[in-house]
Structures are given as C-alpha cells and as structure tokens.
Write a protein that holds these residues in place. Structure first.
Motif, short mmCIF file in Angstrom:
data_model
loop_
_atom_site.label_atom_id
_atom_site.label_comp_id
_atom_site.label_asym_id
_atom_site.label_seq_id
_atom_site.Cartn_x
_atom_site.Cartn_y
_atom_site.Cartn_z
N PRO A 291 -20.74 -4.54 -3.99
CA PRO A 291 -19.60 -4.34 -3.26
C PRO A 291 -19.73 -3.28 -2.07
O PRO A 291 -20.52 -2.38 -2.22
CB PRO A 291 -18.63 -3.74 -4.33
N PHE A 292 -18.82 -3.55 -1.08
CA PHE A 292 -18.87 -2.74 0.24
C PHE A 292 -17.60 -1.95 0.40
O PHE A 292 -16.57 -2.62 -0.15
CB PHE A 292 -19.30 -3.55 1.44
N TYR A 293 -17.56 -0.95 1.13
CA TYR A 293 -16.26 -0.45 1.35
C TYR A 293 -15.52 -1.13 2.46
O TYR A 293 -16.25 -1.48 3.64
CB TYR A 293 -16.58 0.76 2.08
N ASN A 294 -14.53 -1.70 2.34
CA ASN A 294 -13.57 -2.35 3.35
C ASN A 294 -12.40 -1.53 3.39
O ASN A 294 -11.53 -1.55 2.80
CB ASN A 294 -13.20 -3.68 2.57
N GLY A 295 -12.48 -0.95 4.82
CA GLY A 295 -11.42 -0.08 5.06
C GLY A 295 -10.24 -0.74 5.63
O GLY A 295 -10.29 -1.51 6.69
N ARG A 296 -9.20 -0.63 4.71
CA ARG A 296 -7.80 -1.61 5.12
C ARG A 296 -6.62 -0.47 5.25
O ARG A 296 -5.29 -0.91 5.34
CB ARG A 296 -7.73 -2.63 4.44
N ASP A 297 -6.89 0.95 5.21
CA ASP A 297 -5.67 1.72 5.08
C ASP A 297 -5.38 2.15 6.41
O ASP A 297 -5.74 3.10 6.92
CB ASP A 297 -6.02 2.91 4.35
N TYR A 298 -4.34 1.33 7.21
CA TYR A 298 -4.18 1.49 8.52
C TYR A 298 -2.76 1.96 8.70
O TYR A 298 -2.44 2.19 9.88
CB TYR A 298 -4.31 0.31 9.42
N TRP A 299 -2.17 2.40 7.52
CA TRP A 299 -0.53 2.44 7.81
C TRP A 299 -0.13 4.06 7.27
O TRP A 299 -0.78 4.69 6.34
CB TRP A 299 0.03 1.58 6.69
N SER A 300 0.96 4.63 8.17
CA SER A 300 1.26 5.76 7.75
C SER A 300 2.16 5.75 6.67
O SER A 300 2.55 4.45 5.97
CB SER A 300 2.33 6.36 8.93
N GLU A 301 2.60 6.80 5.90
CA GLU A 301 3.39 6.78 4.93
C GLU A 301 4.79 5.99 5.16
O GLU A 301 5.65 5.33 4.25
CB GLU A 301 3.90 8.14 4.39
N ASP A 302 5.33 5.70 6.13
CA ASP A 302 6.64 5.13 6.59
C ASP A 302 6.37 3.91 6.77
O ASP A 302 7.21 3.08 7.29
CB ASP A 302 7.58 5.94 7.53
N GLY A 303 5.24 3.30 6.78
CA GLY A 303 4.84 1.77 7.15
C GLY A 303 4.23 1.63 8.51
O GLY A 303 4.07 0.30 8.80
N SER A 304 4.56 2.59 9.38
CA SER A 304 4.08 2.40 10.73
C SER A 304 2.31 2.22 10.81
O SER A 304 1.73 2.81 10.14
CB SER A 304 4.37 3.57 11.67
N LYS B 287 0.70 -1.42 -0.05
CA LYS B 287 0.24 0.08 -0.14
C LYS B 287 0.74 1.31 -0.14
O LYS B 287 0.63 2.17 -0.71
CB LYS B 287 -0.88 0.00 1.28
N THR B 288 2.04 1.08 0.76
CA THR B 288 2.69 2.38 1.09
C THR B 288 4.03 2.62 -0.10
O THR B 288 4.08 3.77 -0.44
CB THR B 288 3.46 2.81 2.40
N ALA B 289 4.57 1.64 -0.24
CA ALA B 289 5.73 1.81 -1.09
C ALA B 289 5.61 1.31 -2.47
O ALA B 289 6.30 1.78 -3.48
CB ALA B 289 6.85 0.91 -0.50
N PHE B 290 4.65 0.43 -2.90
CA PHE B 290 4.41 0.01 -4.18
C PHE B 290 2.97 0.32 -4.93
O PHE B 290 2.79 -0.42 -5.90
CB PHE B 290 4.76 -1.46 -4.22
N LEU B 291 2.45 1.14 -4.36
CA LEU B 291 1.29 1.85 -5.10
C LEU B 291 0.00 0.57 -5.23
O LEU B 291 -0.30 0.69 -6.55
CB LEU B 291 1.58 2.33 -6.40
N GLY B 292 0.20 -0.51 -4.47
CA GLY B 292 -0.94 -1.34 -4.59
C GLY B 292 -0.43 -2.68 -5.38
O GLY B 292 -1.10 -3.43 -5.76
N ASP B 293 0.87 -2.38 -6.06
CA ASP B 293 1.34 -3.73 -6.95
C ASP B 293 1.84 -4.63 -5.93
O ASP B 293 3.13 -4.49 -5.85
CB ASP B 293 2.31 -2.82 -7.91
N ARG B 294 1.18 -5.80 -5.85
CA ARG B 294 1.45 -6.78 -4.91
C ARG B 294 2.66 -7.49 -5.41
O ARG B 294 3.42 -8.01 -4.87
CB ARG B 294 0.23 -7.65 -4.82
N GLU B 295 2.34 -7.89 -7.00
CA GLU B 295 3.65 -8.72 -7.54
C GLU B 295 4.95 -7.82 -7.63
O GLU B 295 6.14 -8.57 -7.29
CB GLU B 295 3.27 -9.15 -8.93
#
Length: 525
Positions: free
Chosen positions: A375-388, A193-201
C-alpha cells in the motif's frame, strides 16, 4: 447454520455455492432445490436460516414460495436472486418480507455483503424476536435501493419511457416525462471526511434524507444515491422554476445539520434527463473549488486548461532519482505556482493529477523493480473543517506522496553508484560531439563533480576527459576511412572546433597524425 438455494438452473446454484463465503458466516450446511415445491419440503425438514430464491421457476415460482414463507411464519431470511430488474418482482419481494433483492449476474462482493447482513440480522431476530420492527427496517432499506437503481439508470436516458413514467406516477403522483427538469449534484467526499468521520454510508443516508425532506414536502423532486458514481448524490427537480430556491434550502439545511458547507452543482433545465445530468456533471467537474461560492451553476461556469503531470515527467523523474527532497520540492513548487496562476483547482484537475501521478508512480516503481501494489500513501485530505477546499492542504498531501516515493526509491537503492555512472557513460556516447563539461554533467545528474570524477575513474579506469577523448578518437578513425572528408570536417564531426588541436590529441592518443592514419589505411588496401 443452514442455507437453502432455490433455482431451476444448476449452474446458478453452483455459482452461489462457489462465490459465497459460507464458513465466515457460520453456515456449514447448504441445501439445494430446483423449484419452490422442493424447497418447501426441505424447509419443513431442515428449517434453514438463510434462503436464496430465484423468481422464475417451474411448478412453484419465487413469488409463490415467498407467499408460503410469509403465511407459514418462517423466520428464515430470504434473499431474492433474479435476472429481471422488474418492479413487479421487487414489489412482491417487499410485500412478502424478503430481506434483499440481488440482480444477476451476481457480483461476489454484493453477494457476500448481503449474506453477511442477512446472517447478522437473523441472529438479532433470533435473540429479540421483535418481528415487526425488523420487517419495517427491511422495507425501509430495500425500497430506497430500488429507487436509487431506477433513477440512476434514468439519468442516462434521453427520454422517460411510458413504463418508467407510470412507475413514477404511481409512486409520486405525477408525470414527469414532458416536464422541464433540472439536476443538481452533491459530491459526498468532503462531507464523509469532515462531518461523518469517514462513515460513507451514514453520510449518504443522512444527506439524502435531509434533501428528500425538502423536495418531497411539496413533491417537487427526489434525491437519490447515484449507483453509477459512488461519490455523488443526485437531486432531480421537476418543478424547475423553484430549482434555485430548493437547492439553496438544501445547502442551508445540510450546513445547519453538519456545520459543513456542501458543494452543489446545478445543470441546465431540460426535458432530456441525460442532458440535465451531463450539464450538472460538467459544472461540478469544472467549478473552481477555491471559490467561496458553494452553489455552482452553468451560467457561472468557467473552464481552464488542465495541468498534466505527464508533461513534466522527465523533470520529476530526475528530481526523484537525485534522492533529494529539496530537488523534488523545487519541481513541485514550480507546478503549484503554474496551477494557481494558469489553471484551476477543480475536481477535474484534481482527478487528472491523481490519475497521472498513480500512472507515473507505477512506471517509476516498475523501473526500480519495486512492487507497485503498495500500500501507498494516497493524500486525499484537501478539505477544511467547514468543508471548504484548502489549496495548502492539497499541496501538503501531494508533497507527502512524493516524499514517500523518494524514500521508497532510496530504500530500494535503485539509484546506485553503478547506475549513475552507466547513465553518465550513456550521455557521453550520445553527446560526444558537443562541448561537454564536468559541471554540466554534475548539474544534469544531481551529483557533485568530485563524486563523479572519483566514481567514474573507479568504474571505468579512466577520467571523464580521457573516456570522452577515447570515444571521439574511435569515432574519428571511422570517419577517416572516408577519403572524401577533410581533416577539419572529421575534427568538427567528433566535437573539436580546431583542426590543429584535434590532430595533436589524435597523435597523442594513436601515435600518428590523422593524415598518417589515413595513409596507413590506403597502404593496407
């Protein structure tokens, strides 16, 4: 485009034909062969771009077919389909430049993803014909997949078998069967989420390469993608004495590359790989994410009881039914305060919250006759920009899910006036023996006293007081049929503490006193 399926089992060929999305990939001609001999004739005649082949077949098997394809310089993309997770087959597939290796039973998603990649790569090859570059790319893609599968399976084994140790010795130059091994896990979610803009691979590829550059430099371990858990990378260190230093180096290197602090959870050093993995997993699940430490260890692990949304389902349901986000916020504030003071922001806690919220949401939507598929909203953005981990973002995300739920219920108009009055009527029927006030009902159902009085009378042609009195009188008449009950006992049984007042109300309602009513019953007998 054309495709050829080579397998001596007819049902496998038919299964591939049914499962693959041929038209989407521009394949309109599908050929079939029972073995490598028939396949060669069809290949010579039709020159298919894509070839699926089994490895074990009569006459000419898959390895022999791959050899022929290689020597004949056929440009088709070959995908091996085998029921045997065998290194020898994989080695031959790699050597003779097969595109990919799929294990039976075949999963449609894997099949179509592999087919799509093969078609795309064939088109690139057809345009550029940079054969050597493409072959190296295939080798680099397939071999890591084999080792990902190999080590993922090994982490669920208590012992390293002789055959497995031989493969490791052949690849890495040492035996690990009797070595003390330590495992560390890196959850990939916050990095994605924070370093790879959602690109899991890309995240898996980059982070595993960073880790492997460190551990393979001195041949002290390996990093791989856990195919049994799509959210984590696994690092096995077989020189466990250097484990802490290596893990710190990996954490620093990932931060230097991404500017994101990864979480790394290290387990216990042991010969038993499964135990090593299980302890690392326990550390990862129980680590306090709000802590400033980014490397979690078994020695520092603490555990606290989980907060269960299911334990608060009634309060949350009533707040939701009120249609008031203020009521929901008040309930969430109580839960968040409890979470911070009595529990821990751990991955296990977050998973429990998410799982139980989805369960409750599905149940509530089912009650309200709303399609629970989303579809429903699934809030998963729990992380700061530095990954904390950011507790305040967690709270906002969870509140956002409840806000959507309130809006859904309001739009569906499940909380209609009629249903509200039916619930109040049900409450009166169940609690008529108690001292019920209009204010108590208003507080319980999150409705104003004025609204309840007006709407209840509109629906039931009686005030709340008159309706409650009617329920009590009907019940009193039933009790008066029992000649052994005193009048004061009947009064108390239907919610009146004063016998005289009960008799007065009864006469006003029925036209006779309780004693006269009882005597009339005796006369009928």
């Amino acid at each position: 485009m054309k495709a050829l399926i080579v397998d001596d089992e007819k049902h496998v060929r038919e299964g591939l034909i049914l499962l693959a999305q041929w038209g989407i990939h521009g394949i309109h001609t599908i050929l079939e062969a029972e073995d490598g001999e028939d396949a060669i004739e069809l290949i010579k005649e039709h020159r298919p771009e894509i070839i699926f082949t089994d490895m074990r077949m009569p006459r000419r098997d898959g390895i022999s077919l791959l050899k022929w394809l290689h020597s004949a310089e056929i440009n088709s993309k070959t995908i091996v389909v085998s029921g045997h997770d065998d290194f020898e087959y994989m080695r031959n597939a790699l050597y003779y430049k097969s595109f990919d290796y799929i294990l039976k039973p075949i999963e449609p998603e894997v099949l179509n993803e592999t087919l799509g990649k093969a078609v795309r790569e064939w088109k690139v090859q057809a345009l550029s014909r940079k054969t050597q570059v493409e072959e190296n790319q295939v080798l680099n893609e397939v071999k890591p997949l084999y080792w990902d599968r190999f080590f993922s399976k090994l982490c669920q084994s208590q012992e390293v078998s002789a055959a497995e140790d031989y493969k490791i010795r052949k690849e890495f130059g040492l035996s690990i069967a009797n070595k003390q091994k330590k495992i560390a896990l890196i959850p990939i979610q916050q990095l994605v989420k924070t370093a790879f803009l959602g690109d899991r691979e890309l995240a898996f590829f980059t982070v595993s390469n960073i880790a492997n550059e460190i551990v393979r430099k001195t041949n002290e371990g390996v990093c791989f993608r856990n195919l049994d858990n799509e959210e984590e990378l696994v690092i096995i260190i077989w020189n466990e004495q250097n484990g802490t230093l290596i893990f710190n180096d990996i954490v620093r290197a990932i931060y230097q590359y991404s500017k994101v602090h990864p979480l790394l959870a290290a387990g216990k050093a042991t010969v038993d790989l499964k135990k090593a993995y299980d302890t690392a997993h326990r550390v990862l699940q129980n680590h306090d994410l709000a802590s400033s430490k980014k490397m979690a260890t078994l020695e520092e692990m603490t555990s606290s009881p989980l907060l269960h949304l299911l334990d608060h389902s009634n309060e949350l349901k009533w707040a939701l039914r009120s249609g008031s986000m203020e009521q929901v916020d008040a309930q969430l504030k109580t839960l968040f305060t409890s979470l911070e003071k009595e529990h821990t922001f751990s991955l296990q806690q977050i998973s429990a919250w998410e799982t139980q919220f989805n369960l409750l949401r599905n149940n509530w939507l089912k009650e309200y006759e709303i399609d629970s598929e989303g579809p429903f909203y699934n809030g998963r953005d729990y992380w700061s920009e530095d990954g904390s981990f950011a507790p305040e973002k967690f709270k906002r995300e969870k509140a956002g899910e409840f806000k959507e739920l309130v809006e859904l219920l309001s739009q569906a108009k499940y909380q209609t006036e009629k249903n509200s009055m039916q619930q109040i009527e049900e409450y009166l029927l169940q609690h008529y023996q108690e001292d019920i006030t209009l204010q108590e009902i208003a507080d319980r159902f999150y409705l104003s006293r004025e609204y309840i009085s007006r709407k209840f009378k509109q629906d039931y042609k009686a005030t709340i007081t008159d309706y409650l009195t009617s329920i009590r009188m009907d019940r009193a008449k039933k009790l008066l049929e029992n000649p052994h009950l005193k009048i004061y006992e009947v009064a108390y049984g239907v919610g009146y503490q004063n016998e005289k007042y009960f008799s007065k109300v009864f006469k006003k309602q029925e036209g006779v006193t309780p004693n006269e009513f009882r005597q009339s019953l005796s006369g009928k007998i």
